[in-house]
Design a protein around this motif. Structure first.
Motif, PDB file in Angstrom:
ATOM      1  N   VAL A  34       0.873  -1.384  -0.071  1.00  0.00           N
ATOM      2  CA  VAL A  34       0.096  -0.056   0.265  1.00  0.00           C
ATOM      3  C   VAL A  34       1.040   1.073  -0.284  1.00  0.00           C
ATOM      4  N   GLY A  35       0.993   1.868  -1.327  1.00  0.00           N
ATOM      5  CA  GLY A  35       2.072   3.553  -1.336  1.00  0.00           C
ATOM      6  C   GLY A  35       1.471   4.219   0.245  1.00  0.00           C
ATOM      7  N   GLY A  36       2.645   4.756   0.229  1.00  0.00           N
ATOM      8  CA  GLY A  36       2.746   6.056   0.829  1.00  0.00           C
ATOM      9  C   GLY A  36       1.539   5.528   2.596  1.00  0.00           C
ATOM     10  N   VAL A  37       1.965   4.981   3.326  1.00  0.00           N
ATOM     11  CA  VAL A  37       1.686   4.373   4.559  1.00  0.00           C
ATOM     12  C   VAL A  37       3.009   4.286   5.199  1.00  0.00           C
ATOM     13  N   SER A  38       3.173   4.017   6.745  1.00  0.00           N
ATOM     14  CA  SER A  38       3.966   3.533   6.547  1.00  0.00           C
ATOM     15  C   SER A  38       3.933   2.591   8.213  1.00  0.00           C
ATOM     16  N   GLU A  39       2.827   2.616   8.217  1.00  0.00           N
ATOM     17  CA  GLU A  39       1.913   0.541   9.089  1.00  0.00           C
ATOM     18  C   GLU A  39       1.137   0.521   8.328  1.00  0.00           C
ATOM     19  N   LEU A  40       1.557  -1.216   7.405  1.00  0.00           N
ATOM     20  CA  LEU A  40       0.185  -2.156   7.024  1.00  0.00           C
ATOM     21  C   LEU A  40      -0.238  -2.485   7.824  1.00  0.00           C
ATOM     22  N   ASN A  41      -1.301  -3.251   7.957  1.00  0.00           N
ATOM     23  CA  ASN A  41      -2.613  -3.873   8.428  1.00  0.00           C
ATOM     24  C   ASN A  41      -3.578  -4.556   7.399  1.00  0.00           C
ATOM     25  N   VAL A  42      -3.077  -5.570   7.612  1.00  0.00           N
ATOM     26  CA  VAL A  42      -3.994  -6.966   6.155  1.00  0.00           C
ATOM     27  C   VAL A  42      -4.777  -7.555   6.783  1.00  0.00           C
ATOM     28  N   THR A  43      -5.764  -7.649   6.846  1.00  0.00           N
ATOM     29  CA  THR A  43      -6.853  -8.935   7.234  1.00  0.00           C
ATOM     30  C   THR A  43      -7.849  -9.379   6.523  1.00  0.00           C
ATOM     31  N   VAL A  44      -7.606 -11.070   6.021  1.00  0.00           N
ATOM     32  CA  VAL A  44      -8.066 -11.256   5.451  1.00  0.00           C
ATOM     33  C   VAL A  44      -9.578 -12.134   6.116  1.00  0.00           C
ATOM     34  N   TYR A  45     -10.745 -11.546   5.674  1.00  0.00           N
ATOM     35  CA  TYR A  45     -12.509 -11.923   5.448  1.00  0.00           C
ATOM     36  C   TYR A  45     -12.751 -12.851   4.730  1.00  0.00           C
ATOM     37  N   PRO A  71     -10.343 -23.658   0.406  1.00  0.00           N
ATOM     38  CA  PRO A  71     -10.499 -23.355  -1.201  1.00  0.00           C
ATOM     39  C   PRO A  71     -11.137 -22.488  -1.346  1.00  0.00           C
ATOM     40  N   GLY A  72     -11.923 -20.977  -1.560  1.00  0.00           N
ATOM     41  CA  GLY A  72     -12.700 -20.068  -2.397  1.00  0.00           C
ATOM     42  C   GLY A  72     -12.524 -18.583  -2.222  1.00  0.00           C
ATOM     43  N   VAL A  73     -13.402 -17.862  -2.033  1.00  0.00           N
ATOM     44  CA  VAL A  73     -12.996 -16.466  -2.778  1.00  0.00           C
ATOM     45  C   VAL A  73     -12.798 -15.614  -1.072  1.00  0.00           C
ATOM     46  N   TYR A  74     -12.484 -14.509  -0.493  1.00  0.00           N
ATOM     47  CA  TYR A  74     -11.706 -14.121   0.736  1.00  0.00           C
ATOM     48  C   TYR A  74     -12.173 -12.947  -0.453  1.00  0.00           C
ATOM     49  N   ILE A  75     -12.151 -11.292   1.460  1.00  0.00           N
ATOM     50  CA  ILE A  75     -11.533 -10.952   1.428  1.00  0.00           C
ATOM     51  C   ILE A  75     -10.246 -10.174   2.145  1.00  0.00           C
ATOM     52  N   LEU A  76      -9.826  -9.510   0.791  1.00  0.00           N
ATOM     53  CA  LEU A  76      -8.526  -8.798   2.113  1.00  0.00           C
ATOM     54  C   LEU A  76      -8.663  -7.547   1.572  1.00  0.00           C
ATOM     55  N   SER A  77      -8.474  -6.746   3.045  1.00  0.00           N
ATOM     56  CA  SER A  77      -8.438  -5.552   3.402  1.00  0.00           C
ATOM     57  C   SER A  77      -7.309  -5.066   4.133  1.00  0.00           C
ATOM     58  N   ALA A  78      -6.866  -3.783   3.285  1.00  0.00           N
ATOM     59  CA  ALA A  78      -6.082  -3.666   3.720  1.00  0.00           C
ATOM     60  C   ALA A  78      -5.675  -1.710   4.079  1.00  0.00           C
ATOM     61  N   ASN A  79      -5.508  -1.256   5.219  1.00  0.00           N
ATOM     62  CA  ASN A  79      -5.346  -0.039   5.347  1.00  0.00           C
ATOM     63  C   ASN A  79      -6.779   0.398   5.043  1.00  0.00           C
ATOM     64  N   ASN A  80      -7.734  -0.253   4.956  1.00  0.00           N
ATOM     65  CA  ASN A  80      -9.181  -0.378   4.619  1.00  0.00           C
ATOM     66  C   ASN A  80      -9.500  -0.099   3.108  1.00  0.00           C
ATOM     67  N   LEU A  81      -8.647  -0.105   2.211  1.00  0.00           N
ATOM     68  CA  LEU A  81      -8.626  -0.756   0.836  1.00  0.00           C
ATOM     69  C   LEU A  81      -8.528  -2.367   0.620  1.00  0.00           C
ATOM     70  N   THR A  82      -9.539  -2.419  -0.057  1.00  0.00           N
ATOM     71  CA  THR A  82      -9.954  -4.342  -0.738  1.00  0.00           C
ATOM     72  C   THR A  82     -10.170  -5.013  -1.261  1.00  0.00           C
ATOM     73  N   ARG A  83      -9.878  -6.168  -1.808  1.00  0.00           N
ATOM     74  CA  ARG A  83      -9.905  -6.838  -2.828  1.00  0.00           C
ATOM     75  C   ARG A  83     -10.655  -8.299  -2.532  1.00  0.00           C
ATOM     76  N   LYS A  84     -11.344  -8.350  -3.617  1.00  0.00           N
ATOM     77  CA  LYS A  84     -11.464  -9.770  -3.250  1.00  0.00           C
ATOM     78  C   LYS A  84     -10.121 -10.939  -4.045  1.00  0.00           C
TER      79      LYS A  84
END
Length: 88
Positions: A34-45, A71-84
């Motif tokens: 994640v560009g422009g951050v000094s700390e990265l917090n990633v949670t997969v849901y 196996p399956g589809v998950y949501i990755l959230s990194a500093n409030n930005l998300t991707r499947k």
């Protein structure tokens, strides 16, 4: 959605602002930047909204290993930005 395949330029997924970049780093392992951050917090849901893994670092990039997930589809959230993402 990220699909596992041989690493290459086509495997890099970025948001419109190129702040969240996911790059395959192995079987169901991803480098998360994640560009422009000094700390990265990633949670997969799970799709039900339950957190299944969390990784944090005092940096703008971390590696997330999802190989232990079913196996399956998950949501990755990194500093409030998300991707499947897809785990195979």
């Amino acid at each position: 959605v990220i699909r596992r395949r041989d690493a290459g330029v086509q495997d890099v997924i970025a948001d419109a602002d190129s702040r969240l970049v996911l790059t395959p780093a192995g079987d169901d392992v991803y480098n998360v930047f994640v560009g422009g951050v000094s700390e990265l917090n990633v949670t997969v849901y799970s799709l039900q909204g339950s957190p299944v893994t969390t990784v944090s670092a005092p940096a703008d990039e971390v590696t997330v290993d999802l190989s232990a997930l079913a196996p399956g589809v998950y949501i990755l959230s990194a500093n409030n930005l998300t991707r499947k993402i897809t785990v195979r």
